[in-house]
Motif scaffolding. Structure first.
Motif, mmCIF file in Angstrom:
data_model
loop_
_atom_site.group_PDB
_atom_site.id
_atom_site.type_symbol
_atom_site.label_atom_id
_atom_site.label_comp_id
_atom_site.label_asym_id
_atom_site.label_seq_id
_atom_site.Cartn_x
_atom_site.Cartn_y
_atom_site.Cartn_z
ATOM 1 N N ARG A 181 -28.072 12.422 -29.256
ATOM 2 C CA ARG A 181 -27.304 11.701 -30.274
ATOM 3 C C ARG A 181 -27.305 12.396 -31.628
ATOM 4 N N LYS A 182 -28.397 13.076 -31.946
ATOM 5 C CA LYS A 182 -28.484 13.755 -33.240
ATOM 6 C C LYS A 182 -27.512 14.924 -33.322
ATOM 7 N N LYS A 183 -27.243 15.556 -32.185
ATOM 8 C CA LYS A 183 -26.343 16.714 -32.165
ATOM 9 C C LYS A 183 -24.874 16.317 -32.213
ATOM 10 N N VAL A 184 -24.592 15.030 -32.090
ATOM 11 C CA VAL A 184 -23.211 14.545 -32.198
ATOM 12 C C VAL A 184 -23.075 13.572 -33.379
ATOM 13 N N ASN A 185 -23.920 13.785 -34.376
ATOM 14 C CA ASN A 185 -23.860 13.049 -35.639
ATOM 15 C C ASN A 185 -24.063 11.538 -35.475
ATOM 16 N N LYS A 186 -25.004 11.161 -34.628
ATOM 17 C CA LYS A 186 -25.387 9.751 -34.479
ATOM 18 C C LYS A 186 -26.907 9.646 -34.634
ATOM 19 N N GLY A 187 -27.417 10.258 -35.698
ATOM 20 C CA GLY A 187 -28.857 10.371 -35.907
ATOM 21 C C GLY A 187 -29.571 9.096 -36.313
ATOM 22 N N MET A 188 -28.840 8.096 -36.796
ATOM 23 C CA MET A 188 -29.488 6.846 -37.211
ATOM 24 C C MET A 188 -29.390 5.816 -36.095
ATOM 25 N N MET A 189 -30.543 5.274 -35.714
ATOM 26 C CA MET A 189 -30.585 4.206 -34.718
ATOM 27 C C MET A 189 -31.106 2.948 -35.400
ATOM 28 N N VAL A 190 -30.419 1.849 -35.166
ATOM 29 C CA VAL A 190 -30.796 0.572 -35.759
ATOM 30 C C VAL A 190 -30.870 -0.473 -34.657
ATOM 31 N N ILE A 191 -31.952 -1.227 -34.665
ATOM 32 C CA ILE A 191 -32.063 -2.388 -33.780
ATOM 33 C C ILE A 191 -31.713 -3.594 -34.649
ATOM 34 N N CYS A 192 -30.687 -4.303 -34.263
ATOM 35 C CA CYS A 192 -30.230 -5.440 -35.058
ATOM 36 C C CYS A 192 -30.393 -6.721 -34.249
ATOM 37 N N MET A 193 -31.142 -7.639 -34.811
ATOM 38 C CA MET A 193 -31.353 -8.938 -34.181
ATOM 39 C C MET A 193 -30.338 -9.910 -34.789
ATOM 40 N N VAL A 194 -29.736 -10.726 -33.944
ATOM 41 C CA VAL A 194 -28.718 -11.664 -34.409
ATOM 42 C C VAL A 194 -29.016 -13.056 -33.867
ATOM 43 N N ALA A 203 -24.093 7.584 -38.016
ATOM 44 C CA ALA A 203 -24.391 8.913 -38.552
ATOM 45 C C ALA A 203 -25.475 8.835 -39.622
ATOM 46 N N ASN A 204 -25.386 7.803 -40.463
ATOM 47 C CA ASN A 204 -26.305 7.678 -41.591
ATOM 48 C C ASN A 204 -26.255 6.254 -42.134
ATOM 49 N N MET A 205 -26.969 6.014 -43.223
ATOM 50 C CA MET A 205 -27.021 4.662 -43.793
ATOM 51 C C MET A 205 -25.648 4.190 -44.267
ATOM 52 N N ASP A 206 -24.860 5.082 -44.849
ATOM 53 C CA ASP A 206 -23.520 4.688 -45.300
ATOM 54 C C ASP A 206 -22.654 4.234 -44.129
ATOM 55 N N ASP A 207 -22.709 4.961 -43.018
ATOM 56 C CA ASP A 207 -21.936 4.571 -41.833
ATOM 57 C C ASP A 207 -22.422 3.248 -41.260
ATOM 58 N N PHE A 208 -23.749 3.055 -41.232
ATOM 59 C CA PHE A 208 -24.274 1.777 -40.741
ATOM 60 C C PHE A 208 -23.815 0.640 -41.650
ATOM 61 N N HIS A 209 -23.894 0.855 -42.959
ATOM 62 C CA HIS A 209 -23.481 -0.179 -43.908
ATOM 63 C C HIS A 209 -22.015 -0.545 -43.693
ATOM 64 N N GLU A 210 -21.176 0.467 -43.527
ATOM 65 C CA GLU A 210 -19.745 0.251 -43.258
ATOM 66 C C GLU A 210 -19.549 -0.580 -41.983
ATOM 67 N N PHE A 211 -20.264 -0.212 -40.939
ATOM 68 C CA PHE A 211 -20.203 -0.952 -39.675
ATOM 69 C C PHE A 211 -20.662 -2.395 -39.875
ATOM 70 N N PHE A 212 -21.803 -2.573 -40.520
ATOM 71 C CA PHE A 212 -22.388 -3.903 -40.675
ATOM 72 C C PHE A 212 -21.476 -4.814 -41.496
ATOM 73 N N VAL A 213 -20.997 -4.329 -42.621
ATOM 74 C CA VAL A 213 -20.192 -5.146 -43.522
ATOM 75 C C VAL A 213 -18.794 -5.413 -42.970
ATOM 76 N N ASN A 214 -18.158 -4.379 -42.418
ATOM 77 C CA ASN A 214 -16.755 -4.512 -42.032
ATOM 78 C C ASN A 214 -16.498 -4.861 -40.574
ATOM 79 N N LYS A 215 -17.515 -4.755 -39.747
ATOM 80 C CA LYS A 215 -17.305 -5.088 -38.339
ATOM 81 C C LYS A 215 -18.232 -6.210 -37.874
#
Length: 156
Positions: free
Chosen positions: A63-76, A118-130
């Motif tokens: 995943r790191k080699k395809v720009n998906k280096g940040m992994m987040v476990i999200c509980m809902v 990819a990074n915190m900015d991408d996660f934030h975008e995903f979390f807020v907008n999706k």
């Protein structure tokens, strides 16, 4: 409703172990490794596929080699617990490409999502907008994975 359980014999277990490590091996190579001729080896693999024990073949990507280096476990936790709300949530989350694993769990939260970004900015975008736009979410808790100690798809 009972689920049928197939108890694989030692040859089937050997085949499954081999395929989990390298699904690109030829039938002939697998047959040599399990001390069986190619035709019965092929028949065993086809039977394991037909029974649904082998669900498919896939490629494991770094995943790191395809720009998906940040992994987040999200509980809902959902704010309403009924079939309709859960059904809509499951359907909507199932469509999100960032969510690579998705579990219905017990306890304080109802669902656990494994999210790649990819990074915190991408996660934030995903979390807020999706994710947060999906109706029925009451509470979330995001856990940021610092390092993967063990990742495996081998269950046998």
């Amino acid at each position: 409703m009972a689920t049928e359980i197939y108890i694989p014999d030692e040859k089937d277990l050997s085949i499954l172990r081999i395929l989990q490590k390298d699904a690109k091996l030829s039938i002939r190579d697998i047959a040599v490794r399990i001390n069986l001729s190619p035709t019965p080896t092929h028949e065993r693999i086809k039977r394991l596929e037909k029974l649904g024990i082998i669900k498919g073949y896939t490629t494991v990507i770094d995943r790191k080699k395809v720009n998906k280096g940040m992994m987040v476990i999200c509980m809902v936790a959902l704010n309403v617990h009924n079939k309709k709300t859960a059904g809509v949530f499951i359907e909507q989350v199932g469509k999100l490409k960032e969510v690579v694993e998705f579990y219905n769990i017990s306890g304080e939260f109802d669902f656990m999502l494994k999210i790649l970004a990819a990074n915190m900015d991408d996660f934030h975008e995903f979390f807020v907008n999706k994710l947060s736009e999906i109706e029925g979410i009451g509470q979330t808790k995001s856990i940021f994975v610092m390092n993967s100690i063990k990742e495996s798809h081998q269950i046998i």
